[in-house]
Design a protein around this motif. Structure first.
Motif, mmCIF file in Angstrom:
data_model
loop_
_atom_site.group_PDB
_atom_site.id
_atom_site.type_symbol
_atom_site.label_atom_id
_atom_site.label_comp_id
_atom_site.label_asym_id
_atom_site.label_seq_id
_atom_site.Cartn_x
_atom_site.Cartn_y
_atom_site.Cartn_z
ATOM 1 N N LEU A 1 0.827 -1.202 0.000
ATOM 2 C CA LEU A 1 0.000 0.000 0.000
ATOM 3 C C LEU A 1 0.866 1.259 0.000
ATOM 4 C CD1 LEU A 1 -3.297 0.702 1.767
ATOM 5 C CD2 LEU A 1 -1.440 2.357 2.027
ATOM 6 N N ILE A 2 1.901 1.271 0.818
ATOM 7 C CA ILE A 2 2.787 2.441 0.843
ATOM 8 C C ILE A 2 3.463 2.614 -0.509
ATOM 9 C CG2 ILE A 2 4.853 3.423 1.909
ATOM 10 C CD1 ILE A 2 4.018 1.940 4.507
ATOM 11 N N GLU A 3 3.879 1.506 -1.118
ATOM 12 C CA GLU A 3 4.508 1.572 -2.434
ATOM 13 C C GLU A 3 3.547 2.153 -3.472
ATOM 14 O OE1 GLU A 3 6.957 -1.368 -5.478
ATOM 15 O OE2 GLU A 3 5.437 -2.223 -4.165
ATOM 16 N N ASP A 4 2.287 1.704 -3.457
ATOM 17 C CA ASP A 4 1.302 2.223 -4.410
ATOM 18 C C ASP A 4 1.007 3.696 -4.162
ATOM 19 O OD1 ASP A 4 1.022 -0.073 -5.879
ATOM 20 O OD2 ASP A 4 -1.151 -0.228 -5.606
ATOM 21 N N LEU A 5 0.963 4.089 -2.907
ATOM 22 C CA LEU A 5 0.726 5.499 -2.596
ATOM 23 C C LEU A 5 1.853 6.354 -3.174
ATOM 24 C CD1 LEU A 5 -0.892 7.696 -1.181
ATOM 25 C CD2 LEU A 5 0.315 7.127 0.951
ATOM 26 N N ALA A 6 3.087 5.917 -2.979
ATOM 27 C CA ALA A 6 4.226 6.669 -3.516
ATOM 28 C C ALA A 6 4.210 6.680 -5.036
ATOM 29 C CB ALA A 6 5.531 6.062 -3.006
ATOM 30 N N TYR A 7 3.872 5.562 -5.646
ATOM 31 C CA TYR A 7 3.815 5.464 -7.103
ATOM 32 C C TYR A 7 2.741 6.387 -7.670
ATOM 33 C CZ TYR A 7 2.940 3.250 -11.685
ATOM 34 O OH TYR A 7 2.738 2.994 -13.021
ATOM 35 N N GLY A 8 1.549 6.362 -7.057
ATOM 36 C CA GLY A 8 0.445 7.190 -7.552
ATOM 37 C C GLY A 8 0.654 8.674 -7.353
ATOM 38 N N LEU A 9 1.495 9.024 -6.383
ATOM 39 C CA LEU A 9 1.778 10.439 -6.129
ATOM 40 C C LEU A 9 2.990 10.943 -6.894
ATOM 41 C CD1 LEU A 9 1.141 10.559 -2.278
ATOM 42 C CD2 LEU A 9 -0.274 11.614 -4.056
ATOM 43 N N SER A 10 3.666 10.040 -7.598
ATOM 44 C CA SER A 10 4.861 10.459 -8.345
ATOM 45 C C SER A 10 4.662 10.223 -9.832
ATOM 46 C CB SER A 10 6.105 9.734 -7.815
ATOM 47 O OG SER A 10 5.928 8.323 -7.870
ATOM 48 N N THR A 11 5.060 9.069 -10.324
ATOM 49 C CA THR A 11 5.039 8.832 -11.775
ATOM 50 C C THR A 11 3.838 8.037 -12.257
ATOM 51 O OG1 THR A 11 6.371 6.817 -11.493
ATOM 52 C CG2 THR A 11 7.548 8.895 -11.854
ATOM 53 N N GLY A 12 3.093 7.428 -11.356
ATOM 54 C CA GLY A 12 1.996 6.552 -11.757
ATOM 55 C C GLY A 12 0.655 7.249 -11.835
ATOM 56 N N PRO A 13 -0.372 6.516 -12.312
ATOM 57 C CA PRO A 13 -1.720 7.072 -12.342
ATOM 58 C C PRO A 13 -2.207 7.441 -10.940
ATOM 59 C CG PRO A 13 -1.579 5.066 -13.669
ATOM 60 C CD PRO A 13 -0.302 5.162 -12.885
ATOM 61 N N ALA A 14 -2.925 8.543 -10.841
ATOM 62 C CA ALA A 14 -3.393 9.026 -9.536
ATOM 63 C C ALA A 14 -4.310 8.025 -8.848
ATOM 64 C CB ALA A 14 -4.117 10.359 -9.711
ATOM 65 N N ARG A 15 -4.964 7.156 -9.623
ATOM 66 C CA ARG A 15 -5.906 6.216 -8.998
ATOM 67 C C ARG A 15 -5.200 5.264 -8.021
ATOM 68 N NH1 ARG A 15 -5.346 4.107 -14.249
ATOM 69 N NH2 ARG A 15 -4.641 1.929 -14.333
ATOM 70 N N TYR A 16 -3.897 5.023 -8.214
ATOM 71 C CA TYR A 16 -3.167 4.166 -7.279
ATOM 72 C C TYR A 16 -3.093 4.832 -5.901
ATOM 73 C CZ TYR A 16 -1.700 0.868 -10.879
ATOM 74 O OH TYR A 16 -1.693 -0.094 -11.862
ATOM 75 N N ALA A 17 -2.804 6.106 -5.877
ATOM 76 C CA ALA A 17 -2.742 6.827 -4.611
ATOM 77 C C ALA A 17 -4.133 6.941 -3.987
ATOM 78 C CB ALA A 17 -2.140 8.217 -4.830
ATOM 79 N N GLU A 18 -5.138 7.198 -4.806
ATOM 80 C CA GLU A 18 -6.509 7.321 -4.292
ATOM 81 C C GLU A 18 -6.966 6.016 -3.641
ATOM 82 O OE1 GLU A 18 -8.467 8.459 -7.851
ATOM 83 O OE2 GLU A 18 -7.628 10.500 -7.864
#
Length: 281
Positions: free
Chosen positions: A252-269
């Motif tokens: 979950l922490i990894e996805d939050l960081a990914y969605g807030l940086s280079t990944g789609p925002a839906r991962y962070a959401e």
């Protein structure tokens, strides 16, 4: 990219006309296009040489499990590309079903079959994944530094207690696993809450089976996880649950960081929406 797709299809499917090629579900390792609304063309970015192994793996997995998986139409090792007819259903991360509990029984059956597969046979097709828990925890600690301000203040103590705790001991048994069984790789019929397919087997490995339960917990919640376990034929004790919780929280922490940086925002959401049940489940 559409020019490359046309060239690939002309070589492997002579006479097939490309009318549309729409990006679909790109991730860290793959670029994916849906061609003419019916054909998935996926290019492996990080390791094109793995195509031959994945084709062989999918052929074996198809006979192991009751859930539908991609059936390769053609593969191009030089380009790192696999093509297959799109499976029915839509990815759960973007199209939640009204009754996720209905997914539990087929997921339990899927994991029972995968984890019962002969390890020595599967090791020839899926590499071992032995990333140590202390390293995962260290990575999560680094990621959290970057995203802490985005976590609601009331939930930060949940995360910080986890990051300060000792990681679990390593597993005593390794099994063949999908190893990335997040909602983005589960397809379902939203009208009936029916699991219709499991995609993206590029991370399949001989590893700790708790990894396969971790993302079910993270994405579908502890209640669905308990129902999956009720349909699971393999062993799963308190130490297995501890490791599944640990992996879910790191992921979950990894996805939050990914969605807030280079990944789609839906991962962070999704990470923020599922934080409480993941860190208290």
């Amino acid at each position: 990219m559409i020019g490359d797709i046309r060239a690939l299809l002309a070589r492997h499917l002579p006479g097939y006309e490309v009318h549309t090629a729409v990006p679909s579900g790109d991730g860290l390792d793959n670029t994916v296009h849906l061609v003419n609304g019916e054909l998935i063309v996926r290019a492996r970015v990080s390791d094109p040489g793995s195509v031959r192994r994945e084709v062989a793996l999918l052929a074996v997995v198809k006979d192991l499990v009751a859930v539908r998986v991609p059936e390769v139409l053609f593969a191009d090792e030089r380009a790192g590309v696999i093509a297959y007819h799109a499976l029915p259903g839509l990815p759960l991360d973007q199209h939640p079903v009204p009754d996720p509990k209905r997914l539990a029984e087929p997921l339990g059956g899927l994991l029972s079959a995968l984890h019962a597969a002969p390890v020595e046979r599967m090791r020839e097709l899926a590499p071992p994944d032995l990333y140590p828990a202390p390293t995962l925890l260290h990575d999560a600690q680094l990621d959290y530094r970057d995203v802490e301000r985005h976590v609601p203040a009331g939930q930060r103590p949940l995360v910080e207690r986890f990051l300060a705790a000792e990681p679990p001991p390593e597993p005593s048994t390794l099994r063949f696993c999908h190893n990335d069984l997040g909602a983005e790789h589960l397809l379902a019929d939203a009208a009936t809450s029916t699991l219709t397919g499991v995609i993206d087997w590029t991370d399949a490995a001989v590893t700790d089976p708790a990894h396969d339960f971790a993302k079910i917990l993270r994405d579908l919640g502890p209640e669905v996880l308990d129902l999956v376990l009720a349909s699971y034929d393999g062993p799963f004790d308190g130490e297995d649950r501890r490791r599944a919780l640990f992996y879910a929280r790191c992921a979950l922490i990894e996805d939050l960081a990914y969605g807030l940086s280079t990944g789609p925002a839906r991962y962070a959401e999704a990470a923020l929406a599922h934080l409480e049940w993941t860190f208290t489940g």
